[in-house]
Design an enzyme around this catalytic site. Structure first.
Site, PDB file in Angstrom:
ATOM      1  N   CYS A   1     -23.828 -39.899   0.200  1.00  0.00           N
ATOM      2  CA  CYS A   1     -24.372 -39.283  -1.013  1.00  0.00           C
ATOM      3  C   CYS A   1     -24.924 -40.306  -1.997  1.00  0.00           C
ATOM      4  O   CYS A   1     -25.627 -39.938  -2.939  1.00  0.00           O
ATOM      5  CB  CYS A   1     -23.305 -38.422  -1.691  1.00  0.00           C
TER       6      CYS A   1
ATOM      7  N   HIS B   1     -25.310 -37.089  -9.131  1.00  0.00           N
ATOM      8  CA  HIS B   1     -25.233 -36.506  -7.784  1.00  0.00           C
ATOM      9  C   HIS B   1     -24.537 -35.154  -7.897  1.00  0.00           C
ATOM     10  O   HIS B   1     -23.535 -35.015  -8.599  1.00  0.00           O
ATOM     11  CB  HIS B   1     -24.454 -37.427  -6.838  1.00  0.00           C
TER      12      HIS B   1
ATOM     13  N   ASN C   1     -24.412 -29.114  -2.512  1.00  0.00           N
ATOM     14  CA  ASN C   1     -24.488 -30.568  -2.354  1.00  0.00           C
ATOM     15  C   ASN C   1     -25.476 -30.871  -1.216  1.00  0.00           C
ATOM     16  O   ASN C   1     -25.190 -30.589  -0.054  1.00  0.00           O
ATOM     17  CB  ASN C   1     -23.091 -31.101  -2.025  1.00  0.00           C
TER      18      ASN C   1
HETATM   19  O1  UT7 Z   1     -20.667 -35.635  -2.259  1.00  0.00           O
HETATM   20  C1  UT7 Z   1     -19.754 -36.603  -1.835  1.00  0.00           C
HETATM   21  C2  UT7 Z   1     -18.542 -36.644  -2.681  1.00  0.00           C
HETATM   22  N1  UT7 Z   1     -17.814 -35.409  -2.594  1.00  0.00           N
HETATM   23  C3  UT7 Z   1     -17.217 -34.906  -3.683  1.00  0.00           C
HETATM   24  O2  UT7 Z   1     -17.347 -35.450  -4.741  1.00  0.00           O
HETATM   25  C4  UT7 Z   1     -16.369 -33.677  -3.514  1.00  0.00           C
HETATM   26  C5  UT7 Z   1     -15.039 -33.868  -4.189  1.00  0.00           C
HETATM   27  N2  UT7 Z   1     -14.109 -32.759  -4.035  1.00  0.00           N
HETATM   28  C6  UT7 Z   1     -14.321 -31.540  -4.567  1.00  0.00           C
HETATM   29  O3  UT7 Z   1     -15.352 -31.258  -5.132  1.00  0.00           O
HETATM   30  C7  UT7 Z   1     -13.169 -30.557  -4.521  1.00  0.00           C
HETATM   31  O4  UT7 Z   1     -12.001 -31.196  -4.091  1.00  0.00           O
HETATM   32  C8  UT7 Z   1     -13.417 -29.319  -3.619  1.00  0.00           C
HETATM   33  C9  UT7 Z   1     -14.462 -28.422  -4.263  1.00  0.00           C
HETATM   34  C10 UT7 Z   1     -13.886 -29.756  -2.248  1.00  0.00           C
HETATM   35  C11 UT7 Z   1     -12.136 -28.491  -3.493  1.00  0.00           C
HETATM   36  O5  UT7 Z   1     -11.627 -28.133  -4.766  1.00  0.00           O
HETATM   37  P1  UT7 Z   1     -10.090 -28.388  -5.158  1.00  0.00           P
HETATM   38  O6  UT7 Z   1      -9.926 -27.867  -6.517  1.00  0.00           O
HETATM   39  O7  UT7 Z   1      -9.791 -29.832  -4.918  1.00  0.00           O
HETATM   40  O8  UT7 Z   1      -9.350 -27.439  -4.156  1.00  0.00           O
HETATM   41  P2  UT7 Z   1      -8.277 -27.789  -3.020  1.00  0.00           P
HETATM   42  O9  UT7 Z   1      -8.958 -28.431  -1.855  1.00  0.00           O
HETATM   43  O10 UT7 Z   1      -7.119 -28.503  -3.622  1.00  0.00           O
HETATM   44  O11 UT7 Z   1      -7.805 -26.355  -2.620  1.00  0.00           O
HETATM   45  C12 UT7 Z   1      -7.078 -25.530  -3.532  1.00  0.00           C
HETATM   46  C13 UT7 Z   1      -6.720 -24.240  -2.823  1.00  0.00           C
HETATM   47  C14 UT7 Z   1      -6.021 -24.471  -1.499  1.00  0.00           C
HETATM   48  O12 UT7 Z   1      -5.062 -23.455  -1.344  1.00  0.00           O
HETATM   49  P3  UT7 Z   1      -3.509 -23.767  -1.640  1.00  0.00           P
HETATM   50  O13 UT7 Z   1      -3.151 -24.895  -0.709  1.00  0.00           O
HETATM   51  O14 UT7 Z   1      -3.464 -24.162  -3.083  1.00  0.00           O
HETATM   52  O15 UT7 Z   1      -2.861 -22.485  -1.313  1.00  0.00           O
HETATM   53  C15 UT7 Z   1      -7.107 -24.271  -0.486  1.00  0.00           C
HETATM   54  O16 UT7 Z   1      -6.626 -23.829   0.760  1.00  0.00           O
HETATM   55  O17 UT7 Z   1      -7.906 -23.500  -2.542  1.00  0.00           O
HETATM   56  C16 UT7 Z   1      -7.934 -23.192  -1.137  1.00  0.00           C
HETATM   57  N3  UT7 Z   1      -9.322 -23.206  -0.696  1.00  0.00           N
HETATM   58  C17 UT7 Z   1     -10.149 -22.140  -0.807  1.00  0.00           C
HETATM   59  N4  UT7 Z   1      -9.947 -20.910  -1.284  1.00  0.00           N
HETATM   60  C18 UT7 Z   1     -11.007 -20.065  -1.279  1.00  0.00           C
HETATM   61  C19 UT7 Z   1     -10.017 -24.235  -0.153  1.00  0.00           C
HETATM   62  N5  UT7 Z   1     -11.272 -23.859   0.093  1.00  0.00           N
HETATM   63  C20 UT7 Z   1     -11.377 -22.564  -0.304  1.00  0.00           C
HETATM   64  C21 UT7 Z   1     -12.426 -21.635  -0.297  1.00  0.00           C
HETATM   65  N6  UT7 Z   1     -12.210 -20.406  -0.801  1.00  0.00           N
HETATM   66  N7  UT7 Z   1     -13.675 -21.933   0.136  1.00  0.00           N
END
Ligand code: UT7
Length: 330
Positions: A114, A255, A285
């Site tokens: 990225c 980004h 993204n």
């Molecule tokens: O471009 C290169 C660099 N990349 C980035 O900068 C991305 C950085 N990361 C992020 O933007 C975020 O971490 C994400 C958007 C990918 C995820 O958001 P988060 O707030 O960190 O969520 P999480 O992965 O901690 O997931 C929270 C909960 C989990 O459930 P539990 O374990 O709390 O029960 C996931 O299983 O949300 C659940 N979850 C979803 N729920 C509904 C994960 N994906 C989804 C989904 N829909 N699509």
């Protein structure tokens, strides 16, 4: 070493027509619009149904050439950045060269995930600053749908396909162009965001396909924690080094990985949200395309104007990150 400064003198972009909305994704995986919008800011993304990364890149460069009013034979060099090349080799840059008919150019691919567009931009600038090249095209193009697992809800909601391009030329006025830049990498971040299969470490086999190793893997939480700090730090550092206050900066071009990371970066810079280019809601993204697509859209809308001070800030796999300060020249 000459005193030439490289300036962006034209922009162009391409986004495929097909839209994949949050409602569409709700039918494919266990997710919902509310979760996606609150956690990421994404509402829809574009998907390239037919064609490859080079086709989107060629379309973006054709748009750029039309906007600048020059022909493809005037291009000296094409630097293409992508994580989804058409093939391992030849480079996607030469495929674009052939598609647009840039018969006097040479070209190569660069990859920094990225952060690829920033790294390619600052590399391209060197060919202008040394006086060896007059017209360098830097194009970021990614068909992220080709490496996205649409059964993996954590990742498939994030990515989209697009391409964006800029033209670099020597600036008539040293006050305009790429004023400052920073690039960083830290390989200890490699285990958190990668695609394991297909390379020399894990050449493609039935097993690599069965184990879904040809798709993006991301530990979102781990990446988020560092991205939110580093993108903001890089932007703040470049402002400080150039003695800029928030009033001096006209645009932040972050980004587009996550709206929360974008907002945190703007906050660290003390910038009003109205000065931040955001299109993550419409494209998700798009990896290397996200910055040049923003620049092109904002220029076309008449919002990005000559004299504007623009700060680009990026973060990506590697880890890689950095920033650039540009005085917009057209
Ligand atoms: O471009 C290169 C660099 N990349 C980035 O900068 C991305 C950085 N990361 C992020 O933007 C975020 O971490 C994400 C958007 C990918 C995820 O958001 P988060 O707030 O960190 O969520 P999480 O992965 O901690 O997931 C929270 C909960 C989990 O459930 P539990 O374990 O709390 O029960 C996931 O299983 O949300 C659940 N979850 C979803 N729920 C509904 C994960 N994906 C989804 C989904 N829909 N699509």
């Amino acid at each position: 070493m000459s005193n030439l400064r490289a300036a962006i003198t034209a922009v162009g972009h391409y986004a495929p027509e097909k839209i994949l909305s949050n409602a569409d994704l709700e039918k494919m995986v266990d997710t919902n619009d509310e979760w996606i919008v609150t956690r990421t800011g994404i509402r829809e993304r574009r998907i390239l149904e037919n064609g490859a990364t080079s086709d989107m890149a060629a379309a973006a460069v054709r748009d750029l050439l039309a906007n600048r009013g020059i022909g493809p034979d005037e291009i000296d060099l094409i630097i293409l950045t992508t994580v989804t090349p058409d093939m391992f080799f030849p480079t996607t840059a030469v495929l674009v060269q052939e598609k647009i008919g840039a018969k006097n150019a040479w070209g190569f691919d660069m990859t920094a995930a990225c952060s690829g567009f920033l790294f390619a931009l600052t590399t391209g600038a060197k060919f202008i600053e040394t006086g060896t090249h007059k017209k360098v095209v830097v194009v970021g193009s990614d068909k992220m749908s080709s490496i996205t697992d649409y059964t993996d809800r954590a990742n498939c909601i994030l990515f989209g396909d697009a391409a964006g391009a800029v033209l670099l030329e020597p600036s008539d006025d040293p006050g305009y162009g790429i004023i400052d830049q920073s690039q960083y990498s830290d390989g200890s971040g490699a285990p958190f965001l990668y695609m394991l299969g297909g390379g020399s470490l894990n050449p493609p086999t039935h097993e690599t396909v069965d184990k879904k190793m040809h798709y993006i893997y991301q530990d979102g939480k781990a990446v988020f924690k560092i991205a939110v700090v580093k993108m903001a730090e890089a932007a703040a550092e470049i402002m400080k080094r150039n003695r800029l206050t928030c009033d001096d900066v006209d645009w932040l071009v972050p980004h587009q990985a996550n709206l929360r990371i974008i907002n945190a970066t703007a906050q660290r810079m003390g910038l009003d949200p109205s000065k931040v280019m955001i299109n993550i809601d419409r494209y998700g993204n798009t990896t290397t395309a996200s910055i040049p697509v923003c620049l092109s859209e904002w220029w076309k809308a008449g919002k990005l104007k000559k004299g504007h001070r623009v700060v680009i800030s990026v973060f990506g796999a590697g880890y890689t990150w950095g920033a650039a300060l540009i005085r917009w020249s057209f």
